[in-house]
Design a protein around this motif. Structure first.
Motif, mmCIF file in Angstrom:
data_model
loop_
_atom_site.group_PDB
_atom_site.id
_atom_site.type_symbol
_atom_site.label_atom_id
_atom_site.label_comp_id
_atom_site.label_asym_id
_atom_site.label_seq_id
_atom_site.Cartn_x
_atom_site.Cartn_y
_atom_site.Cartn_z
ATOM 1 N N PRO B 122 2.728 -50.961 -44.790
ATOM 2 C CA PRO B 122 4.144 -50.481 -45.667
ATOM 3 C C PRO B 122 4.369 -48.976 -45.886
ATOM 4 O O PRO B 122 3.139 -48.323 -46.183
ATOM 5 N N GLY B 123 5.407 -48.674 -45.629
ATOM 6 C CA GLY B 123 5.590 -47.110 -45.898
ATOM 7 C C GLY B 123 5.472 -46.436 -44.662
ATOM 8 O O GLY B 123 5.809 -46.856 -43.682
ATOM 9 N N LYS B 178 -10.706 -33.921 -34.273
ATOM 10 C CA LYS B 178 -9.439 -33.109 -34.357
ATOM 11 C C LYS B 178 -8.212 -34.099 -34.808
ATOM 12 O O LYS B 178 -7.094 -33.729 -34.294
ATOM 13 N N LEU B 179 -8.495 -35.204 -35.412
ATOM 14 C CA LEU B 179 -7.405 -36.251 -35.782
ATOM 15 C C LEU B 179 -7.229 -36.197 -37.305
ATOM 16 O O LEU B 179 -8.185 -35.875 -38.055
ATOM 17 N N ARG B 180 -5.997 -35.938 -37.798
ATOM 18 C CA ARG B 180 -5.585 -36.252 -39.032
ATOM 19 C C ARG B 180 -4.842 -37.359 -39.451
ATOM 20 O O ARG B 180 -4.000 -38.015 -38.637
ATOM 21 N N TYR B 181 -5.229 -38.040 -40.608
ATOM 22 C CA TYR B 181 -4.439 -39.230 -40.918
ATOM 23 C C TYR B 181 -3.886 -39.250 -42.262
ATOM 24 O O TYR B 181 -4.701 -38.907 -43.321
ATOM 25 N N GLY B 182 -2.625 -39.634 -42.472
ATOM 26 C CA GLY B 182 -2.124 -39.860 -43.902
ATOM 27 C C GLY B 182 -1.171 -40.801 -43.857
ATOM 28 O O GLY B 182 -0.707 -41.297 -42.877
ATOM 29 N N ALA B 183 -1.111 -41.430 -45.068
ATOM 30 C CA ALA B 183 -0.082 -42.497 -45.161
ATOM 31 C C ALA B 183 0.642 -42.541 -46.630
ATOM 32 O O ALA B 183 0.097 -41.820 -47.482
ATOM 33 N N LEU B 184 2.056 -42.769 -46.526
ATOM 34 C CA LEU B 184 2.715 -42.869 -47.779
ATOM 35 C C LEU B 184 2.917 -44.322 -48.074
ATOM 36 O O LEU B 184 4.351 -44.498 -47.488
ATOM 37 N N PRO B 185 2.426 -44.728 -48.854
ATOM 38 C CA PRO B 185 2.768 -46.225 -48.888
ATOM 39 C C PRO B 185 4.192 -46.587 -49.676
ATOM 40 O O PRO B 185 4.610 -47.677 -49.475
ATOM 41 N N ARG B 186 4.553 -45.537 -50.469
ATOM 42 C CA ARG B 186 5.730 -45.900 -51.233
ATOM 43 C C ARG B 186 7.074 -45.490 -50.732
ATOM 44 O O ARG B 186 8.022 -45.779 -51.153
ATOM 45 N N GLU B 187 6.808 -44.857 -49.414
ATOM 46 C CA GLU B 187 8.003 -44.160 -48.911
ATOM 47 C C GLU B 187 9.118 -45.458 -48.476
ATOM 48 O O GLU B 187 8.730 -46.257 -47.691
ATOM 49 N N GLY B 499 2.983 -47.834 -61.435
ATOM 50 C CA GLY B 499 1.590 -47.776 -61.024
ATOM 51 C C GLY B 499 1.271 -46.937 -59.705
ATOM 52 O O GLY B 499 2.471 -46.548 -59.282
ATOM 53 N N PHE B 500 0.223 -46.685 -59.265
ATOM 54 C CA PHE B 500 0.162 -45.771 -58.189
ATOM 55 C C PHE B 500 -0.434 -46.589 -56.845
ATOM 56 O O PHE B 500 -1.185 -47.632 -56.964
ATOM 57 N N ASP B 501 0.053 -46.389 -55.944
ATOM 58 C CA ASP B 501 -0.119 -47.181 -54.684
ATOM 59 C C ASP B 501 -1.542 -46.493 -54.052
ATOM 60 O O ASP B 501 -1.499 -45.260 -53.783
ATOM 61 N N ILE B 502 -2.464 -47.534 -53.478
ATOM 62 C CA ILE B 502 -3.708 -46.917 -52.768
ATOM 63 C C ILE B 502 -3.144 -47.445 -51.179
ATOM 64 O O ILE B 502 -2.839 -48.513 -51.120
ATOM 65 N N PRO B 503 -3.111 -46.460 -50.178
ATOM 66 C CA PRO B 503 -2.823 -46.853 -49.129
ATOM 67 C C PRO B 503 -3.901 -48.133 -48.333
ATOM 68 O O PRO B 503 -4.895 -48.062 -48.838
ATOM 69 N N SER B 504 -3.023 -48.754 -47.446
ATOM 70 C CA SER B 504 -3.762 -49.987 -46.780
ATOM 71 C C SER B 504 -5.073 -49.376 -46.113
ATOM 72 O O SER B 504 -5.302 -48.278 -45.628
ATOM 73 N N ALA B 505 -6.154 -50.180 -46.277
ATOM 74 C CA ALA B 505 -7.284 -50.214 -45.335
ATOM 75 C C ALA B 505 -7.100 -50.725 -44.149
ATOM 76 O O ALA B 505 -6.326 -51.571 -43.950
ATOM 77 N N LEU B 506 -7.750 -50.164 -43.162
ATOM 78 C CA LEU B 506 -7.788 -50.710 -41.993
ATOM 79 C C LEU B 506 -9.021 -51.178 -41.464
ATOM 80 O O LEU B 506 -10.007 -50.631 -41.750
ATOM 81 N N VAL B 507 -8.881 -52.432 -40.964
ATOM 82 C CA VAL B 507 -10.194 -53.127 -40.609
ATOM 83 C C VAL B 507 -10.012 -53.356 -39.016
ATOM 84 O O VAL B 507 -9.209 -53.795 -38.756
ATOM 85 N N THR B 508 -10.932 -52.743 -38.439
ATOM 86 C CA THR B 508 -11.103 -53.092 -36.863
ATOM 87 C C THR B 508 -12.350 -53.907 -36.275
ATOM 88 O O THR B 508 -13.280 -53.910 -37.043
ATOM 89 N N THR B 544 -4.954 -54.110 -44.647
ATOM 90 C CA THR B 544 -5.015 -54.707 -45.727
ATOM 91 C C THR B 544 -3.812 -54.391 -46.647
ATOM 92 O O THR B 544 -2.921 -53.711 -46.105
ATOM 93 N N GLU B 545 -3.738 -55.156 -47.718
ATOM 94 C CA GLU B 545 -2.298 -54.884 -48.491
ATOM 95 C C GLU B 545 -2.654 -53.475 -49.106
ATOM 96 O O GLU B 545 -3.568 -52.871 -49.173
ATOM 97 N N VAL B 546 -1.365 -53.039 -49.693
ATOM 98 C CA VAL B 546 -1.222 -51.695 -50.468
ATOM 99 C C VAL B 546 -1.755 -52.380 -52.014
ATOM 100 O O VAL B 546 -1.409 -53.183 -52.341
ATOM 101 N N LEU B 547 -2.563 -51.786 -52.532
ATOM 102 C CA LEU B 547 -2.991 -51.917 -53.769
ATOM 103 C C LEU B 547 -2.019 -51.109 -54.776
ATOM 104 O O LEU B 547 -1.713 -50.043 -54.605
ATOM 105 N N LEU B 548 -1.889 -51.652 -55.879
ATOM 106 C CA LEU B 548 -1.008 -51.123 -57.010
ATOM 107 C C LEU B 548 -1.961 -50.945 -58.100
ATOM 108 O O LEU B 548 -2.389 -51.707 -58.925
ATOM 109 N N VAL B 549 -2.335 -49.549 -58.677
ATOM 110 C CA VAL B 549 -3.276 -49.166 -59.633
ATOM 111 C C VAL B 549 -2.522 -48.810 -60.861
ATOM 112 O O VAL B 549 -1.775 -47.833 -60.641
ATOM 113 N N PRO B 550 -2.544 -49.402 -61.810
ATOM 114 C CA PRO B 550 -1.772 -48.875 -63.008
ATOM 115 C C PRO B 550 -2.593 -47.720 -63.731
ATOM 116 O O PRO B 550 -3.838 -47.966 -63.617
ATOM 117 N N LEU B 551 -1.895 -46.474 -63.902
ATOM 118 C CA LEU B 551 -2.885 -45.522 -64.314
ATOM 119 C C LEU B 551 -2.531 -45.211 -65.627
ATOM 120 O O LEU B 551 -1.175 -45.603 -66.131
#
Lengths: 470, 659
Positions: B122-123, B178-187, B499-508, B544-551
């Motif tokens: 998501p995002g 030479k690869l960069r990876y970023g995710a914005l789960p809450r977008e 809360g704060f979103d932790i981006p999805s983990a990817l399992v291959t 995986t799911e996006v995690l929502l961590v309350p800080l």
């Protein structure tokens, strides 16, 4: 606050009617009470801003005033990067003549640069260095120029070398000055070089301004005359770009320039309705054959990129009405701001709106069927020849703009511009003849400047003509 | 520069005029020829009924520009903006996805090309591989995020910060530094992102298959993912792949004849009922324009059992519209059936004969989608604002039984790639692995590991793990403990209490390949970009799911409280001051003294006061002349008071202005 003022007139009422003389106040209200009240009120009011300040969330203020003052300052005193005027005398020198000459030239430039506003060039922030290259290893320099790689290397060119063909001398000097002699990294900024050579001719001085920030003077000129000439060349050509008027008044239109100083000319072919017809162009070839030489010629002054695209399904945003008299859809000039939001376009209307004509404010149909908006671009409406033919749903062919689609509006534009180009070329050659008869010769820089003027004149006349017809 | 510009200005306009003048010159009109390769565009749509009564619609558009020096400068079909992006940032590969909703791997498939390449977290997710020296990559990435942000009207520029992106080495894709990876789960993804995406298509959403992209139906869906993938190289040119995957819930047709007899009949649907539009002709610029209707292999197998599946109208279902052809999947594993694709050519349709692909079910059928070898879940453990744990659980779907390999030492490999923001401080040494509920020694399971711990406000923590499990396990779990960090008040996003979103983990799962090959007979000599995508060998992937961590969040209402408290104090001040202004203490004392001489009792005094007040009220109209007289006397006083108040108002205003 209003309550206070209202309450006052009501106040005496309980006393006045029947309490009699005993309850009526006998003295004027004292100032003590007023003072007490005010002493409470004023500290409160004075403290209110502090209260509001203390409760508001801090936001760093935007430096609007600084931005304004900066832009004002830039307008008043345009920034002048440092530059250096390097004068090379290819003649035997006497003693400390280099320093003396440097002072002389510097004084002369100072005198003449007074009051002139320079924009973008070094202006008053210049340094003068003089090298007297007497040949045979004799070399005298002013100031502390020894060892600077940007300085003229003595013995590279002699006075005889300047008598070649101008183009050859230009290239030779460019090579001698180390490919452009720019020396930008050394902190002195641009280096402009003027060479003063001797000539056999008894009288007459020939000055040539080269392409790469250098000029050379041929002739037997005295030191004072030379200083005058050099100051003249420096201010007129190097600092002020060869124009008589100074750039104090910065009117006129600017082409939007990118942050990196490059100019992008973006051409789009807009097919309003590809289901009716699709037109294509081979812009790459046009770019290579026609535009690339122009861009290359302009490379010293501007970094121009040319790009093109073909877009589809781009209906115009303004409404045009059918006109029986002209047999086409007419778009008024007032609708143009909403016509298309691309930059430089050629617009192929759809079958429904074809032929599409632009109407000038005086009711006439625009002959060019296009318009130019300064600083923005232009649009030309090109009605395909199938427009008039009542052809129905032909199989879709990707057509290319080709010779048989020359239409009347195009011819008019060609005639207009062709004429203007012819006139301006004639005028230019006349001017060049006149110039070459006189003391100044025109080399590449002068020629280029001339060309800008001509093109500007052409553009202005074109605009004027448009205004006249409209 | 300015003066040059000015000079130059006229030149530019003349150039324009010259150009328009010159386009029609005969000498230049010989435009055809040149390079043999042309820019191409294809549009395809895949429709697939899903087991949970939903429908998958996958739009696939591909534009390609052959290798040319003019790439980024002159284009006919290929979007110029993308070509310039690829050129400027030297992009070798880029993928950007905007997703809303979560792909249901269990019900919608986890072992097919669709889920492997089109199921996205998501995002926003962005990754890019560059063809640049290593020291320029971070800088280029930052510029790229800004460019994409502008292009797609999204806050992709938040990926600029070094705390937001990571550089996976082998856990995300193949080995690449030479690869960069970023995710914005809450977008939040919405129509403002879709519109620029559609603008990259030559026909936009005006004709062709893209016409179906009706905003309300897309954003009503259970899952939608809008994807853009760019592959650029010197040999292939630039290929831009745009895909939009939607999972829709078709409305049940009440007048369906069989629905009353059977309880669980799949809903019948058509393109028109899903999108409210029909396909009325292809995009004229598209080389191919097709609609595929796919039957999952389990479904095809079940239909085959009823009646050999050859016709589009059989005892199980009826397609609304006659397909031009059908394609069967070549399946290595026998007796499991193979999926079937019905192909509809869009070019045959027009305004009068619209193409409305759909299905009408005749009997209820239940089938399942191919599942990934493990079902993944990720969740949080622990409570409180101080610390917690992340757990990743893998539940076997017993796929290995179907793909049983060598009997001894049968193992399944899984690569876990997880990026955690710096404020979730993961202690990687606390990694525990459980297999079937029993703790394992890490070195027994972990084959390869790359951990880059987070640095506060500098970089996120990332973890790449290659795990090896025996085939016959039922479940496995990983846990990692973490501490929750503190942020500066400025660093909190809006609505931090959410809360704060932790981006999805990817399992291959590198052992499992989800490519599909099809039986393309000679009559179908075309190349389909979608089918060739399906034939690509991609490993099975699961997000995986996006995690929502309350800080711990500061009391954001504090300023509000301060304001209300101080305002109360002010109100008290103001009230008492008004009282002071109104009261005439001296007069009252004088009255008191005069009354004191009489010294009546308290109650008679009160009574007399009350009666006097009543009298005043009764006599008020009579006293009006005297009142007016007194008010005329009081006129100047009133005036000065009004002026005083006015002055105060002015001072106040002045203060506020300066404040």
């Amino acid at each position: 606050m209003a309550e206070i003022s209202e309450s006052e007139p009501l106040n005496p009422t309980p006393d006045s009617p029947d309490s009699g003389a005993s309850s009526r106040r006998s003295t004027m209200p004292g100032t003590k009470r007023l003072m007490v009240t005010l002493s409470v009120l004023f500290p409160f009011l004075a403290g209110l801003p502090f209260l509001l300040k203390s409760t508001e969330i801090y936001r760093s203020p935007l430096p609007f005033s600084s931005i304004d003052s900066l832009s004002y300052r830039l307008l008043q005193e345009p920034p002048s990067p440092p530059c250096r005027l390097q004068v090379v005398f290819l003649r035997p020198g006497i003693g400390d003549s280099a320093d003396r000459l440097a002072r002389l030239i510097s004084d002369e430039v100072d005198k003449r640069i007074e009051g002139s506003l320079t924009c973008g060039s070094c202006g008053r922030n210049y340094a003068v260095s003089v090298t007297v290259d007497s040949g045979n290893g004799g070399c005298a320099r002013s100031g502390i120029g020894e060892g600077d790689p940007c300085f003229w290397r003595c013995g590279v060119v002699d006075s005889l070398g300047l008598r070649n063909n101008d183009e050859a001398v230009d290239e030779m000097l460019d090579a001698a000055l180390g490919k452009g002699g720019r020396c930008m990294g050394s902190g002195v900024g641009k280096v402009y070089t003027v060479l003063v050579g001797e000539s056999d001719a008894q009288e007459g001085v020939r000055i040539v301004v080269g392409k790469h920030r250098h000029a050379w003077v041929e002739g037997n000129v005295g030191e004072n005359d030379a200083a005058l000439l050099i100051a003249n060349i420096f201010i007129k050509y190097f600092v002020n770009g060869g124009r008589e008027e100074f750039v104090a008044q910065r009117k006129g239109e600017f082409v939007p320039v990118g942050l990196d100083g490059s100019v992008v000319l973006s051409f789009s072919l807009l097919n309003a309705e590809p289901n009716d017809w699709v037109y294509d162009w081979n812009f790459q070839k046009i770019d290579e054959v026609m535009l690339a030489p122009v861009v290359q010629a302009l490379a010293p002054v501007a970094n121009i990129h040319i790009e093109s695209q073909v877009l589809y399904h781009t209906p115009k945003s303004s409404i045009c009405n059918w006109d029986d008299k002209s047999g086409g859809n007419i778009c008024g000039i007032g609708d143009l701001p909403f016509f298309i939001i691309e930059v430089i376009d050629r617009y192929v209307p759809s079958r429904n709106e074809c032929p599409l004509l632009l109407q000038l404010p005086n009711g006439q149909i625009s002959k060019t069927n296009g318009f130019i908006s300064p600083m923005w671009g232009g649009v030309i409406v090109w009605n395909p020849p199938e427009c008039s033919a009542d052809s129905q749903n032909k199989p879709l062919i990707r057509r290319t703009m080709s010779p048989e689609v020359q239409s009347l509006p195009r011819m008019i534009i060609m005639d207009d511009i062709g004429k203007q180009v012819k006139y301006s070329l004639e005028a230019a050659s006349l001017a060049e003849n006149n110039a070459s008869l006189g003391i100044y010769d025109a080399s590449a820089v002068v020629r280029e400047i001339g060309r800008y003027r001509r093109e500007r004149a052409k553009y202005l006349s074109f605009m004027a003509e448009q205004a006249k017809t409209s | 520069m300015a003066k040059l510009r000015r000079q130059f200005n006229s030149t530019v306009f003349l150039l324009i005029i010259f150009f328009f003048n010159s386009v029609l010159r005969p000498a230049l009109a010989l435009v055809e020829g040149g390079e043999g390769l042309e820019e191409e565009f294809t549009e395809e749509l895949l429709l697939k009924p899903l087991p949970d009564r939903k429908v998958l619609a996958h739009f696939h558009f591909q534009s390609s520009a052959p290798p040319s020096v003019a790439n980024g400068r002159h284009h006919r079909l290929f979007p110029k903006a993308i070509a310039q992006l690829a050129r400027k940032f030297q992009i070798r590969e880029l993928e950007l996805s905007f997703t809303q909703g979560r792909w249901n791997y269990e019900r919608w498939g986890g072992f097919d090309p669709m889920s492997a390449s089109n199921a996205k977290p998501p995002g926003v997710e962005l990754w890019a591989a560059f063809d640049l020296p290593l020291n320029e990559i971070d800088h280029t990435w930052k510029n790229l995020t800004h460019a994409l942000s502008g292009l797609f009207c999204a806050s992709i520029n938040f990926l600029e910060s070094s705390t937001a992106y990571s550089a996976p080495s082998w856990g995300f894709h193949s080995n690449s530094s030479k690869l960069r990876y970023g995710a914005l789960p809450r977008e939040a993804v919405c129509t403002e992102n879709l519109t620029p995406w559609l603008k990259l298509l030559p026909c936009r959403d005006k004709t062709g298959i893209a016409l179906l992209l009706n905003r309300p139906s897309i954003y009503r869906s259970h899952y939608h993912s809008q994807r853009l993938r760019l592959i650029s190289s010197e040999f292939t040119g630039i290929i831009l792949e745009q895909a939009l995957t939607v999972v829709l819930q078709p409305s049940m047709r009440s007048n369906s004849p069989a629905s009353s007899g059977y309880g669980f009949l799949q809903p019948s649907w058509s393109i028109n009922s899903l999108f409210g539009k029909e396909v009325v002709g292809q995009c004229v610029l598209a080389k191919t324009s097709r609609i595929f209707f796919e039957l999952e292999k389990d479904l095809a197998f079940k239909v085959d059992k009823l009646q050999p599946l050859s016709s589009w109208n059989n005892s199980a279902f009826e397609l609304s519209g006659i397909p031009n052809s059908n394609i069967r999947e070549l399946n290595a594993v026998k007796n499991l059936g193979s999926s079937v694709l019905y192909v509809f050519e869009v070019s045959n349709s027009n305004d009068h004969i619209p193409l409305d692909v759909g299905i009408r079910w005749k009997i209820p059928l239940v089938w399942s989608c191919p599942r990934a070898p493990f079902h993944m879940n990720r969740y949080l453990m622990g409570s409180g604002n101080e610390r917690g744990s992340i757990a990743i659980s893998l539940r076997s779907t017993h796929l290995h039984e179907q793909f049983s390999k060598a009997s001894d030492g049968c193992a399944v490999h899984a690569v876990i790639f997880q990026v955690v923001p710096w404020y979730v401080k993961v202690y990687y040494h606390t990694l525990h692995i459980f297999v079937d509920g029993k703790t394992q020694i890490i070195s027994d399971v972990v084959r390869k590991m790359k951990i880059s711990p987070s640095e506060d406000k500098l970089s996120p923590g990332s973890m790449e793990l290659l795990l090896r499990f025996p085939c016959n396990i039922q479940s496995a779990a990983l846990t990692l403990d973490f501490d929750k960090g503190f942020l500066h008040i400025d660093e909190y996003p809006p609505d931090a209490n959410q809360g704060f979103d932790i981006p999805s983990a990817l399992v291959t799962f590198p052992d499992f390949n989800c490519s599909r090959s099809y039986q393309l007979d000679d009559s179908i000599h075309y190349m389909s970009t979608l089918l060739s995508k399906f034939q690509e060998e991609n490993p099975v992937q699961t997000y995986t799911e996006v995690l929502l961590v309350p800080l711990t969040t500061p009391d954001f209402s504090m300023p509000y409280n301060v304001i209300t408290f101080t305002c109360t104090v002010l109100a008290l001040y103001f009230g008492s001051m008004l009282n002071v202004l109104r009261r005439r203490a001296g007069e009252e004392e004088r009255l008191e003294r005069s009354k004191a001489s009489e010294k009546p009792g308290l109650i008679p005094l009160l009574l007399s006061k009350l009666s006097s007040k009543l009298k005043i009220k009764g006599k008020a109209p009579e006293s009006s002349p005297s009142l007016s007289a007194s008010s005329s006397i009081l006129g100047p006083k009133l005036l000065t008071k009004v002026m005083l108040v006015g002055l105060l108002a002015v001072i106040w205003n002045y203060y506020l202005k300066n404040g």
